[in-house]
Design an enzyme around this catalytic site. Structure first.
Site, PDB file in Angstrom:
ATOM      1  N   ALA A   1       0.838  -1.188   0.000  1.00  0.00           N
ATOM      2  CA  ALA A   1       0.000   0.000   0.000  1.00  0.00           C
ATOM      3  C   ALA A   1       0.883   1.251   0.000  1.00  0.00           C
ATOM      4  O   ALA A   1       2.094   1.188   0.239  1.00  0.00           O
ATOM      5  CB  ALA A   1      -0.911  -0.015   1.221  1.00  0.00           C
TER       6      ALA A   1
ATOM      7  N   GLY B   1       0.076  -5.031   0.352  1.00  0.00           N
ATOM      8  CA  GLY B   1      -0.990  -4.925  -0.635  1.00  0.00           C
ATOM      9  C   GLY B   1      -0.630  -5.552  -1.961  1.00  0.00           C
ATOM     10  O   GLY B   1      -1.515  -5.998  -2.702  1.00  0.00           O
TER      11      GLY B   1
ATOM     12  N   GLU C   1      -1.575  -9.025  -1.541  1.00  0.00           N
ATOM     13  CA  GLU C   1      -3.035  -9.089  -1.550  1.00  0.00           C
ATOM     14  C   GLU C   1      -3.576  -8.970  -2.968  1.00  0.00           C
ATOM     15  O   GLU C   1      -4.561  -9.630  -3.326  1.00  0.00           O
ATOM     16  CB  GLU C   1      -3.594  -7.994  -0.644  1.00  0.00           C
ATOM     17  CG  GLU C   1      -3.312  -8.268   0.836  1.00  0.00           C
ATOM     18  CD  GLU C   1      -3.792  -7.173   1.753  1.00  0.00           C
ATOM     19  OE1 GLU C   1      -4.580  -7.461   2.667  1.00  0.00           O
ATOM     20  OE2 GLU C   1      -3.352  -6.018   1.549  1.00  0.00           O
TER      21      GLU C   1
ATOM     22  N   GLU D   1       2.679  -6.166   7.515  1.00  0.00           N
ATOM     23  CA  GLU D   1       1.953  -5.043   8.114  1.00  0.00           C
ATOM     24  C   GLU D   1       2.168  -4.902   9.614  1.00  0.00           C
ATOM     25  O   GLU D   1       2.057  -3.789  10.156  1.00  0.00           O
ATOM     26  CB  GLU D   1       0.457  -5.175   7.806  1.00  0.00           C
ATOM     27  CG  GLU D   1       0.061  -4.781   6.392  1.00  0.00           C
ATOM     28  CD  GLU D   1       0.249  -5.890   5.377  1.00  0.00           C
ATOM     29  OE1 GLU D   1      -0.172  -5.716   4.220  1.00  0.00           O
ATOM     30  OE2 GLU D   1       0.815  -6.951   5.741  1.00  0.00           O
TER      31      GLU D   1
END
Length: 255
Positions: free
Chosen positions: A63, A108, A111, A131
């Site tokens: 992210a 991310g 993901e 994370e």
């Protein structure tokens, strides 16, 4: 079609390649999110979508931390919703999506790869959900998709330690579906796409739905769901053409 952060090209009938192009690490900020959404809006009749990267050493590093560090709680919610929204579009069973992973797929980025139907990994790929190092947990499906791929214990090990999983281990535990030479993930993903695109789209979608149901439904309900899917393919799908082609000893003419 070309976006600043995501470029799009057709790689043959029914195959579209979405290439992440946001140096230095393909952080999944709004430019990539918006670029992926625009590419999916324009996907048309594409049966297979390959997600790849042109940034050396990275599939996607995670992210957009700089963006997250400067926003309030409401904006954090909005950003997460937008990221989850585009990943859910990639995960939808209406088409097969393939992540071609060379280099790092972290946070991310992993993901994103897990949202795809299948993952092809180059030997230099590394996967992780780090994370916890930021005082967070994966928030775009990671805590739900990773256990379904590798099991509870392995998922906890990966997330709690924040370690990077090398490609060979990822392949061995089911996080990567195919393992190829370093730098060859996109080429291998396209080769796979060329095989899948010849098959029946309704049947491909039904396979994905039925397999997903195996994780969501009790066994007996899963059996009934499978029966519903195959009956629907026989009545309204492309099964009549597939059966006729088999008996006629010819290639099927699927849409």
């Amino acid at each position: 079609m070309t976006d600043d952060a995501v470029s799009v090209r057709d790689a043959g009938p029914g195959i579209r390649v979405l290439t992440l192009a946001r140096p230095p690490a393909n952080a999944l900020g709004l430019p990539i999110i918006d670029g992926l959404n625009a590419a999916l809006d324009d996907a048309g009749d594409a049966k297979i979508i390959v997600v790849a990267s042109e940034v050396p050493g990275f599939f996607a590093a995670g992210a957009d931390i700089k963006h997250m560090s400067g926003i309030d709680a409401a904006s954090f919610t909005a950003y997460g919703d937008r990221l989850r929204g585009v990943l859910d579009r990639l995960a939808a069973p209406e088409r097969v999506t393939i992540a071609a992973v060379d280099g790092l797929a972290l946070g991310g980025g992993l993901e994103l790869a897990m949202a795809c139907t299948l993952r092809v990994a180059g030997a230099d790929a590394r996967f992780g959900l780090p994370e916890v190092k930021l005082g967070l947990i994966p928030g775009a499906g990671g805590t739900q998709r990773l256990p379904r791929l590798v099991g509870r214990g392995r998922a906890l090990d990966i997330m709690l330690t924040a370690r990077q999983v090398p490609a060979a281990e990822a392949h061995a535990i089911g996080l990567a579906d195919r393992l190829v030479d370093a730098g060859k993930a996109e080429a291998a993903a396209l080769e796979l796409a060329e095989k899948l695109v010849t098959l029946s789209r309704p049947a491909l979608s039904a396979v994905v739905r039925a397999v997903d149901a195996a994780f969501d439904l009790p066994l007996e309900q899963g059996f009934r769901y499978e029966v519903e899917q195959v009956q629907d393919l026989f009545e309204t799908g492309e099964a009549p053409e597939g059966l006729a082609a088999f008996l006629g000893k010819r290639p099927p003419k699927f849409a």
